[in-house]
Design a protein around this motif. Structure first.
Motif, short mmCIF file in Angstrom:
data_model
loop_
_atom_site.label_atom_id
_atom_site.label_comp_id
_atom_site.label_asym_id
_atom_site.label_seq_id
_atom_site.Cartn_x
_atom_site.Cartn_y
_atom_site.Cartn_z
N ASP A 2 20.98 37.60 -19.63
CA ASP A 2 21.70 36.38 -19.91
C ASP A 2 20.63 35.43 -20.79
O ASP A 2 19.72 35.00 -20.09
CB ASP A 2 22.25 35.80 -18.47
N ARG A 3 20.93 35.46 -22.05
CA ARG A 3 19.92 34.69 -22.63
C ARG A 3 20.08 33.31 -22.53
O ARG A 3 18.78 32.41 -22.74
CB ARG A 3 20.31 35.13 -24.37
N PHE A 4 21.43 32.58 -22.22
CA PHE A 4 21.36 31.30 -21.90
C PHE A 4 20.64 30.78 -20.76
O PHE A 4 19.95 29.93 -20.68
CB PHE A 4 22.77 30.72 -21.78
N GLU A 5 20.65 31.72 -19.60
CA GLU A 5 20.00 31.51 -18.69
C GLU A 5 18.20 31.64 -18.64
O GLU A 5 17.42 30.85 -18.51
CB GLU A 5 20.30 32.43 -17.52
N ALA A 6 17.95 32.46 -19.64
CA ALA A 6 16.62 32.94 -19.89
C ALA A 6 16.28 31.60 -20.74
O ALA A 6 15.01 31.08 -20.28
CB ALA A 6 16.29 34.21 -20.72
N MET A 7 16.89 31.00 -21.43
CA MET A 7 16.36 29.68 -22.19
C MET A 7 16.23 28.62 -21.03
O MET A 7 15.31 27.85 -21.50
CB MET A 7 17.59 29.39 -23.45
N SER A 8 17.13 28.64 -20.39
CA SER A 8 16.94 27.66 -19.27
C SER A 8 15.87 27.70 -18.33
O SER A 8 15.06 26.70 -18.26
CB SER A 8 18.16 27.43 -18.50
N ILE A 9 15.29 28.97 -18.38
CA ILE A 9 14.01 28.83 -17.20
C ILE A 9 12.85 28.88 -18.13
O ILE A 9 12.07 28.24 -17.77
CB ILE A 9 14.32 30.58 -16.95
N LEU A 10 12.93 29.24 -19.42
CA LEU A 10 11.69 28.92 -20.21
C LEU A 10 11.57 27.30 -20.38
O LEU A 10 10.28 26.78 -20.29
CB LEU A 10 11.97 29.56 -21.71
N VAL A 11 12.59 26.50 -20.87
CA VAL A 11 12.65 25.14 -20.73
C VAL A 11 12.08 24.51 -19.67
O VAL A 11 11.09 23.64 -19.29
CB VAL A 11 13.65 24.48 -21.17
N ALA A 12 12.54 25.00 -18.48
CA ALA A 12 12.18 24.55 -17.05
C ALA A 12 10.73 24.74 -16.68
O ALA A 12 9.89 23.93 -16.02
CB ALA A 12 13.11 24.86 -15.91
N ALA A 13 10.13 25.80 -17.17
CA ALA A 13 8.85 26.10 -16.93
C ALA A 13 8.00 25.43 -17.71
O ALA A 13 6.89 24.93 -17.27
CB ALA A 13 8.61 27.86 -17.11
N VAL A 14 8.46 25.38 -18.97
CA VAL A 14 7.34 24.32 -19.84
C VAL A 14 7.31 22.89 -19.46
O VAL A 14 6.29 22.20 -19.36
CB VAL A 14 7.56 24.56 -21.46
N GLU A 15 8.55 22.40 -18.87
CA GLU A 15 8.48 21.03 -18.47
C GLU A 15 7.77 20.82 -17.10
O GLU A 15 7.26 19.62 -17.09
CB GLU A 15 10.07 20.37 -18.67
N ALA A 16 8.15 21.97 -16.30
CA ALA A 16 7.45 21.79 -15.11
C ALA A 16 6.01 22.14 -15.20
O ALA A 16 5.22 21.77 -14.18
CB ALA A 16 8.16 22.73 -13.95
N GLY A 17 5.43 22.82 -16.00
CA GLY A 17 4.09 22.99 -16.38
C GLY A 17 3.85 24.37 -15.54
O GLY A 17 2.56 24.57 -15.51
N ASN A 63 6.22 27.88 -28.86
CA ASN A 63 6.40 26.49 -29.34
C ASN A 63 7.50 26.39 -30.29
O ASN A 63 8.51 25.34 -29.66
CB ASN A 63 5.22 25.90 -30.02
N ASP A 64 7.79 27.10 -31.21
CA ASP A 64 9.19 26.94 -31.74
C ASP A 64 10.43 27.27 -31.17
O ASP A 64 11.19 26.62 -31.32
CB ASP A 64 9.14 27.85 -33.17
N TYR A 65 10.41 28.45 -30.50
CA TYR A 65 11.49 28.82 -29.65
C TYR A 65 11.84 27.90 -28.50
O TYR A 65 13.00 27.63 -28.42
CB TYR A 65 11.02 30.08 -29.10
N PHE A 66 10.57 27.22 -28.01
CA PHE A 66 11.04 26.29 -26.87
C PHE A 66 11.76 25.05 -27.46
O PHE A 66 13.00 24.58 -26.85
CB PHE A 66 9.67 25.78 -26.35
N HIS A 67 11.25 24.53 -28.66
CA HIS A 67 12.06 23.32 -29.25
C HIS A 67 13.53 23.86 -29.43
O HIS A 67 14.56 22.80 -29.26
CB HIS A 67 11.44 22.77 -30.21
N SER A 68 13.72 24.94 -30.12
CA SER A 68 14.97 25.20 -30.34
C SER A 68 15.99 25.46 -29.17
O SER A 68 17.15 25.08 -29.24
CB SER A 68 15.15 26.65 -31.17
N CYS A 69 15.43 25.96 -28.19
CA CYS A 69 16.18 26.19 -26.91
C CYS A 69 16.63 24.86 -26.23
O CYS A 69 17.68 24.79 -25.85
CB CYS A 69 15.13 26.87 -25.78
N LYS A 70 15.61 23.86 -26.35
CA LYS A 70 16.19 22.59 -25.99
C LYS A 70 17.15 21.99 -26.71
O LYS A 70 18.15 21.49 -25.92
CB LYS A 70 14.79 21.36 -25.96
N CYS A 71 17.13 22.00 -28.07
CA CYS A 71 18.27 21.57 -28.67
C CYS A 71 19.35 22.37 -28.45
O CYS A 71 20.71 21.62 -28.27
CB CYS A 71 17.81 21.64 -30.35
N ILE A 72 19.59 23.51 -28.16
CA ILE A 72 20.50 24.50 -28.10
C ILE A 72 21.27 24.06 -26.59
O ILE A 72 22.42 23.77 -26.51
CB ILE A 72 20.37 25.90 -28.17
#
Length: 304
Positions: A2-17, A63-72
């Motif tokens: 589930d790519r949408f779920e994976a994007m959410s996990i990546l964003v949460a991991a980066v923001e949580a550290g 880094n590029d993918y993370f910012h794209s995920c946030k926007c999406i």
């Protein structure tokens, strides 16, 4: 996967550290978080994160993918609210930067009022006189003073500030009021090292249509505009600062502005953001709220 779920996990991991922090935020076991991120990296064919026991770091591709995920993810959230006819207030974290003094005096009151109206938005506001990179530093919006050379940004102008020469009444009693920039050569001056040319002040068009640059005699050089204003109030010499930095002292009568006819062109004040697609609801809401209020504040502090 589930790519949408994976994007959410990546964003949460980066923001949580950390992966553990992402698991807590998403109520997901740590092994699941780690596995789904590994699957995402395998799907993309590149490493997104560098993991150590102490911290999580994005790779260049990550880094590029993370910012794209946030926007999406933000765009999907907005689309869902619109489709459902939701009329609730915007949600999420908004990251805003501004110059230190201007941010404290004028942006912070606007942000405080914004937060009182939108309880579901949290604001992180790092103040800096350095022009931080919005994308690299994960900044949503920036308030900046001066011409903006970066054409990739969308800039909403909210007003302008002047560069003013001012001194205390006592200083002018002792040394006289300058009638032209050339008169500054005989006056003690207070400078600060953030200025491009601390030993010379440039002015606007002179009566004979030439630009003026006047060498001054620094009696005191400090490293902040606030210290320069305090020194000028104490009568050490005249100083040159932005109009909002001296506004309170001028209003109280402890400083007097001189040489208004020779002032350079006022510096524009902008709210900037990345110019990519439709803005998230939280950013549109802040821009609509903040722009007229900052414009009004700048009009109020304009010095005569």
């Amino acid at each position: 996967m589930d790519r949408f779920e994976a994007m959410s996990i990546l964003v949460a991991a980066v923001e949580a550290g950390s992966l553990t922090g992402a698991g807590r935020r998403l109520n997901m076991p740590l092994p699941t978080v780690s596995r789904k991120l590994a699957e995402l990296e395998e799907h993309l064919g590149t490493r997104l994160l560098t993991r150590t026991t102490r911290k999580l770091t994005l790779t260049d591709a990550g880094n590029d993918y993370f910012h794209s995920c946030k926007c999406i993810l933000e765009e999907v959230g907005d689309a869902e609210r619109k489709a459902a006819g939701e009329q609730s207030a915007p949600k999420g974290e908004l990251v805003l930067t501004a110059p230190i003094v201007f941010g404290r005096l004028h942006v912070l009151p606007v942000v405080s009022a914004f937060l009182s109206i939108y309880p579901d938005i949290n604001v992180r506001m790092p103040l800096s006189d350095r022009n931080v990179h919005l994308l690299e530093d994960d900044i949503d919006l920036a308030v900046r003073i001066g011409p903006q050379p970066d054409s990739s940004m969308v800039a909403k102008r909210v007003g302008s500030v002047r560069r003013v020469v001012c001194g205390s009444p006592g200083c002018f009693e002792r040394h006289g009021v300058p009638a032209s920039p050339a008169d500054l050569k005989r006056l003690p001056c207070v400078t600060f090292d953030m200025m491009a040319l601390p030993n010379a002040w440039a002015f606007g068009k002179s009566p004979n249509a030439r630009d003026l640059s006047v060498e001054i005699r620094p009696r005191l050089c400090v490293n902040t505009a606030e210290a320069a204003v305090d020194a000028a109030i104490a009568g050490i010499g005249v100083t040159r600062v932005l109009s909002y930095q001296a506004a309170r002292a001028v209003k109280e009568g402890s400083l007097q502005v001189v040489l208004q006819d020779f002032e350079p062109t006022p510096l524009p004040v902008y709210i900037l953001h990345q110019g990519q697609g439709e803005l998230p609801f939280k950013m549109r809401s802040f821009l609509d709220f903040a722009a007229p209020r900052l414009r009004e504040r700048l009009e109020e502090i304009a010095l005569s």
